[in-house]
Scaffold this motif. Structure first.
Motif, PDB file in Angstrom:
ATOM      1  N   TRP A  19       0.825  -1.207   0.000  1.00  0.00           N
ATOM      2  CA  TRP A  19       0.000   0.000   0.000  1.00  0.00           C
ATOM      3  C   TRP A  19       0.860   1.258   0.000  1.00  0.00           C
ATOM      4  N   LEU A  20       1.906   1.312   0.815  1.00  0.00           N
ATOM      5  CA  LEU A  20       2.789   2.474   0.858  1.00  0.00           C
ATOM      6  C   LEU A  20       3.444   2.730  -0.501  1.00  0.00           C
ATOM      7  N   CYS A  21       3.772   1.670  -1.201  1.00  0.00           N
ATOM      8  CA  CYS A  21       4.358   1.811  -2.540  1.00  0.00           C
ATOM      9  C   CYS A  21       3.310   2.318  -3.536  1.00  0.00           C
ATOM     10  N   ARG A  22       2.136   1.721  -3.515  1.00  0.00           N
ATOM     11  CA  ARG A  22       1.083   2.093  -4.457  1.00  0.00           C
ATOM     12  C   ARG A  22       0.544   3.492  -4.184  1.00  0.00           C
ATOM     13  N   GLY A  25       4.157   6.116  -3.217  1.00  0.00           N
ATOM     14  CA  GLY A  25       5.295   6.119  -4.128  1.00  0.00           C
ATOM     15  C   GLY A  25       6.600   5.582  -3.581  1.00  0.00           C
ATOM     16  N   PHE A  26       6.559   4.865  -2.462  1.00  0.00           N
ATOM     17  CA  PHE A  26       7.784   4.234  -1.961  1.00  0.00           C
ATOM     18  C   PHE A  26       8.191   3.095  -2.886  1.00  0.00           C
ATOM     19  N   ARG A  27       9.457   2.662  -2.792  1.00  0.00           N
ATOM     20  CA  ARG A  27       9.962   1.489  -3.494  1.00  0.00           C
ATOM     21  C   ARG A  27      10.585   0.563  -2.465  1.00  0.00           C
ATOM     22  N   VAL A  28      10.338  -0.732  -2.629  1.00  0.00           N
ATOM     23  CA  VAL A  28      10.942  -1.708  -1.711  1.00  0.00           C
ATOM     24  C   VAL A  28      12.425  -1.831  -2.043  1.00  0.00           C
ATOM     25  N   HIS A  29      13.252  -1.635  -1.039  1.00  0.00           N
ATOM     26  CA  HIS A  29      14.695  -1.760  -1.208  1.00  0.00           C
ATOM     27  C   HIS A  29      15.174  -3.129  -0.747  1.00  0.00           C
ATOM     28  N   ARG A  85      -4.867   9.636  -3.068  1.00  0.00           N
ATOM     29  CA  ARG A  85      -6.326   9.611  -3.032  1.00  0.00           C
ATOM     30  C   ARG A  85      -6.870   8.479  -3.890  1.00  0.00           C
ATOM     31  N   ALA A  86      -6.325   8.325  -5.094  1.00  0.00           N
ATOM     32  CA  ALA A  86      -6.770   7.272  -6.007  1.00  0.00           C
ATOM     33  C   ALA A  86      -6.508   5.879  -5.439  1.00  0.00           C
ATOM     34  N   ALA A  87      -5.471   5.746  -4.615  1.00  0.00           N
ATOM     35  CA  ALA A  87      -5.147   4.454  -4.003  1.00  0.00           C
ATOM     36  C   ALA A  87      -5.965   4.198  -2.740  1.00  0.00           C
ATOM     37  N   GLY A  88      -6.828   5.126  -2.381  1.00  0.00           N
ATOM     38  CA  GLY A  88      -7.702   4.926  -1.238  1.00  0.00           C
ATOM     39  C   GLY A  88      -7.220   5.521   0.066  1.00  0.00           C
ATOM     40  N   ALA A  89      -6.182   6.357   0.015  1.00  0.00           N
ATOM     41  CA  ALA A  89      -5.714   6.991   1.248  1.00  0.00           C
ATOM     42  C   ALA A  89      -6.796   7.920   1.786  1.00  0.00           C
TER      43      ALA A  89
END
Length: 122
Positions: A19-22, A25-29, A85-89
């Motif tokens: 969810w944080l990525c979507r 905009g985070f990326r998993v490192h 917002r689009a991702a449901g935040a």
């Protein structure tokens, strides 16, 4: 080189990272799982910043809407706001202009934590 790493625990860290990525905009490192498949330690990157995420135990208390534990600087606040917002935040404070030249907004993540985003870079 970074010297401060905000750390967050979520009951379902895998879902929270997705969810944080979507949404934000985070990326998993990096992700390290425990023997039971839970997230023992993960690192998510946003530009030159990093947070750490792991699986927590039990429910978290819901912070107050104006208790911004994390501020993330973004280049285009309005585009970022629309993505979240689009991702449901849950947007707890719509985009606004500050008297010191920043444009900010705040959103709640699925665990109830409020994140503040803005264009101010100290």
């Amino acid at each position: 080189m970074r010297s401060i790493y905000p750390t967050f625990r979520y009951p379902d860290a895998h879902a929270a990272m997705e969810w944080l990525c979507r949404a934000f905009g985070f990326r998993v490192h990096e992700v390290h799982e425990g023997p039971d498949g839970s997230v023992a330690h993960a690192e998510l990157i946003f530009d030159d910043g990093m947070i750490m995420v792991g699986t927590g135990r039990g429910a978290q208390s819901r912070p107050a809407d104006d208790d911004y534990a994390v501020y993330v600087a973004v280049d285009d606040l309005d585009v970022h706001h629309e993505r979240a917002r689009a991702a449901g935040a849950e947007i707890v404070r719509a985009p606004f202009d500050t008297d010191y030249g920043s444009r900010d907004y705040a959103a709640r993540d699925p665990a109830g934590r409020v994140w503040s985003f803005g264009t101010y870079r100290p």
